[in-house]
Each structure stands twice: as C-alpha cells, then as structure tokens.
Write a protein that holds these residues in place. Structure first.
Motif, mmCIF file in Angstrom:
data_model
loop_
_atom_site.group_PDB
_atom_site.id
_atom_site.type_symbol
_atom_site.label_atom_id
_atom_site.label_comp_id
_atom_site.label_asym_id
_atom_site.label_seq_id
_atom_site.Cartn_x
_atom_site.Cartn_y
_atom_site.Cartn_z
ATOM 1 N N ILE A 29 8.418 6.856 6.408
ATOM 2 C CA ILE A 29 8.474 5.575 5.694
ATOM 3 C C ILE A 29 7.251 4.721 6.046
ATOM 4 C CG2 ILE A 29 9.728 3.381 5.535
ATOM 5 C CD1 ILE A 29 12.327 5.084 5.728
ATOM 6 N N SER A 30 6.881 4.688 7.305
ATOM 7 C CA SER A 30 5.688 3.933 7.717
ATOM 8 C C SER A 30 4.436 4.484 7.047
ATOM 9 C CB SER A 30 5.517 3.987 9.234
ATOM 10 O OG SER A 30 6.556 3.308 9.871
ATOM 11 N N ARG A 31 4.343 5.801 6.988
ATOM 12 C CA ARG A 31 3.189 6.436 6.348
ATOM 13 C C ARG A 31 3.145 6.100 4.851
ATOM 14 N NH1 ARG A 31 -1.559 8.866 8.000
ATOM 15 N NH2 ARG A 31 -2.321 9.978 6.190
ATOM 16 N N TRP A 32 4.311 6.131 4.202
ATOM 17 C CA TRP A 32 4.365 5.780 2.783
ATOM 18 C C TRP A 32 3.845 4.361 2.572
ATOM 19 C CZ3 TRP A 32 6.024 2.207 -0.594
ATOM 20 C CH2 TRP A 32 6.035 2.559 -1.940
ATOM 21 N N ASN A 33 4.272 3.442 3.445
ATOM 22 C CA ASN A 33 3.803 2.058 3.332
ATOM 23 C C ASN A 33 2.291 1.969 3.462
ATOM 24 O OD1 ASN A 33 6.273 0.744 2.873
ATOM 25 N ND2 ASN A 33 6.738 0.697 5.050
ATOM 26 N N LEU A 34 1.723 2.696 4.417
ATOM 27 C CA LEU A 34 0.268 2.670 4.605
ATOM 28 C C LEU A 34 -0.466 3.199 3.369
ATOM 29 C CD1 LEU A 34 -0.060 3.936 8.278
ATOM 30 C CD2 LEU A 34 -0.608 1.662 7.425
ATOM 31 N N HIS A 36 0.812 3.583 0.103
ATOM 32 C CA HIS A 36 1.196 3.164 -1.238
ATOM 33 C C HIS A 36 1.555 1.692 -1.414
ATOM 34 C CE1 HIS A 36 1.267 7.358 -2.406
ATOM 35 N NE2 HIS A 36 1.989 7.615 -1.336
ATOM 36 N N SER A 37 1.888 0.984 -0.361
ATOM 37 C CA SER A 37 2.419 -0.376 -0.542
ATOM 38 C C SER A 37 1.427 -1.317 -1.224
ATOM 39 C CB SER A 37 2.899 -0.954 0.785
ATOM 40 O OG SER A 37 1.813 -1.095 1.681
ATOM 41 N N ALA A 38 0.153 -1.212 -0.922
ATOM 42 C CA ALA A 38 -0.833 -2.120 -1.512
ATOM 43 C C ALA A 38 -0.996 -1.900 -3.010
ATOM 44 C CB ALA A 38 -2.176 -1.970 -0.806
ATOM 45 N N THR A 39 -0.960 -0.651 -3.441
ATOM 46 C CA THR A 39 -1.165 -0.374 -4.863
ATOM 47 C C THR A 39 0.114 -0.516 -5.680
ATOM 48 O OG1 THR A 39 -0.835 1.997 -4.511
ATOM 49 C CG2 THR A 39 -3.105 1.174 -4.434
ATOM 50 N N LYS A 40 1.256 -0.326 -5.060
ATOM 51 C CA LYS A 40 2.525 -0.395 -5.786
ATOM 52 C C LYS A 40 3.241 -1.734 -5.591
ATOM 53 C CE LYS A 40 3.251 4.545 -5.916
ATOM 54 N NZ LYS A 40 2.628 4.695 -7.205
ATOM 55 N N ASN A 41 2.753 -2.567 -4.672
ATOM 56 C CA ASN A 41 3.380 -3.850 -4.357
ATOM 57 C C ASN A 41 4.831 -3.674 -3.931
ATOM 58 O OD1 ASN A 41 1.020 -5.286 -4.865
ATOM 59 N ND2 ASN A 41 1.512 -5.475 -7.027
ATOM 60 N N VAL A 42 5.091 -2.600 -3.191
ATOM 61 C CA VAL A 42 6.426 -2.284 -2.674
ATOM 62 C C VAL A 42 6.296 -1.953 -1.197
ATOM 63 C CG1 VAL A 42 8.313 -0.602 -2.742
ATOM 64 C CG2 VAL A 42 7.316 -1.426 -4.870
ATOM 65 N N ILE A 43 7.217 -2.478 -0.412
ATOM 66 C CA ILE A 43 7.290 -2.149 1.010
ATOM 67 C C ILE A 43 8.683 -1.609 1.299
ATOM 68 C CG2 ILE A 43 7.324 -3.096 3.353
ATOM 69 C CD1 ILE A 43 5.204 -5.069 2.486
ATOM 70 N N LEU A 44 8.725 -0.513 2.026
ATOM 71 C CA LEU A 44 9.994 0.047 2.482
ATOM 72 C C LEU A 44 10.178 -0.331 3.947
ATOM 73 C CD1 LEU A 44 9.671 3.631 0.946
ATOM 74 C CD2 LEU A 44 10.769 1.616 -0.050
ATOM 75 N N GLU A 45 11.326 -0.912 4.267
ATOM 76 C CA GLU A 45 11.627 -1.281 5.655
ATOM 77 C C GLU A 45 12.665 -0.302 6.196
ATOM 78 O OE1 GLU A 45 13.067 -5.056 8.368
ATOM 79 O OE2 GLU A 45 13.542 -5.058 6.243
ATOM 80 N N ALA A 46 12.264 0.493 7.191
ATOM 81 C CA ALA A 46 13.188 1.434 7.822
ATOM 82 C C ALA A 46 14.146 0.652 8.712
ATOM 83 C CB ALA A 46 12.418 2.471 8.635
ATOM 84 N N LEU A 47 15.416 0.665 8.349
ATOM 85 C CA LEU A 47 16.441 -0.051 9.109
ATOM 86 C C LEU A 47 17.167 0.943 10.016
ATOM 87 C CD1 LEU A 47 17.926 -2.113 6.147
ATOM 88 C CD2 LEU A 47 16.292 -2.905 7.870
ATOM 89 N N MET A 48 17.077 0.718 11.317
ATOM 90 C CA MET A 48 17.718 1.597 12.294
ATOM 91 C C MET A 48 18.532 0.749 13.259
ATOM 92 S SD MET A 48 14.427 4.061 13.048
ATOM 93 C CE MET A 48 15.325 5.269 14.008
#
Length: 99
Positions: A29-34, A36-48
């Motif tokens: 999830i952290s890697r996905w954020n690094l 894709h988040s800037a281009t997709k304007n989406v952030i995934l927050e891993a909740l543990m």
C-alpha cells in the motif's frame, strides 16, 4: 503545492499467525501511494490494529478495533492461513467480526 485528494482507509484484517503477510500488504500500500497517489489524487491509508487502535480501560480489544478502525475503513483486506483468530463476544473470531 497543496492538492485535493481522496483518501481511502484500507483495514488489514487477520489473525496473529500471518504477521509477515500483514507487513507485506502495508508495504505494498505504501509503494502504491509513492507510485500513484500524485497522478491519481488518491491516497490509501493502511489501517492496522498495531498502529491505529487506541486501547482504553473501558473497551475490550475488539471493541477498540471496531471503534477506531472499522469506522474509518472503506476497504478491507482479510489475510487468513491456519486459523481464524481469537473468539469475541459475538463472533467466532475478531477477523470474522471485522469482515
């Protein structure tokens, strides 16, 4: 520069026998954020539960997870291996209750 983003909470749910797999999902999830988040304007927050559940004197552990995590989760990733987990008051395991 500030930008508007949509944040999705992703609850990582599992019993205690899959710790390495939980960490791997968090890292993915952290890697996905690094990537894709800037281009997709989406952030995934891993909740543990290890990092996001706040224990209190008046709540049982699963109740604290439900209050602090389930209410913030938009998605749930369940990881299972050899067991379902510890029974709760209402379900066969905490993982089952979260699902």
């Amino acid at each position: 520069m500030a930008q508007k983003v949509t944040k999705y909470g992703v609850l990582i749910s599992s019993p205690g026998d899959v710790h390495q797999e939980r960490v791997a999902v968090r890292d993915i999830i952290s890697r996905w954020n690094l990537e894709h988040s800037a281009t997709k304007n989406v952030i995934l927050e891993a909740l543990m539960w290890e990092t996001h559940a706040q224990p209190t004197m008046d709540l049982k552990a699963q109740q604290a997870i439900n209050q602090n995590l389930l209410k913030r989760a938009d998605l749930l990733i369940a990881i299972l291996w050899s067991r379902m987990g510890t029974p709760t008051d209402k379900f066969g395991s905490g993982t089952e209750e979260e699902i």
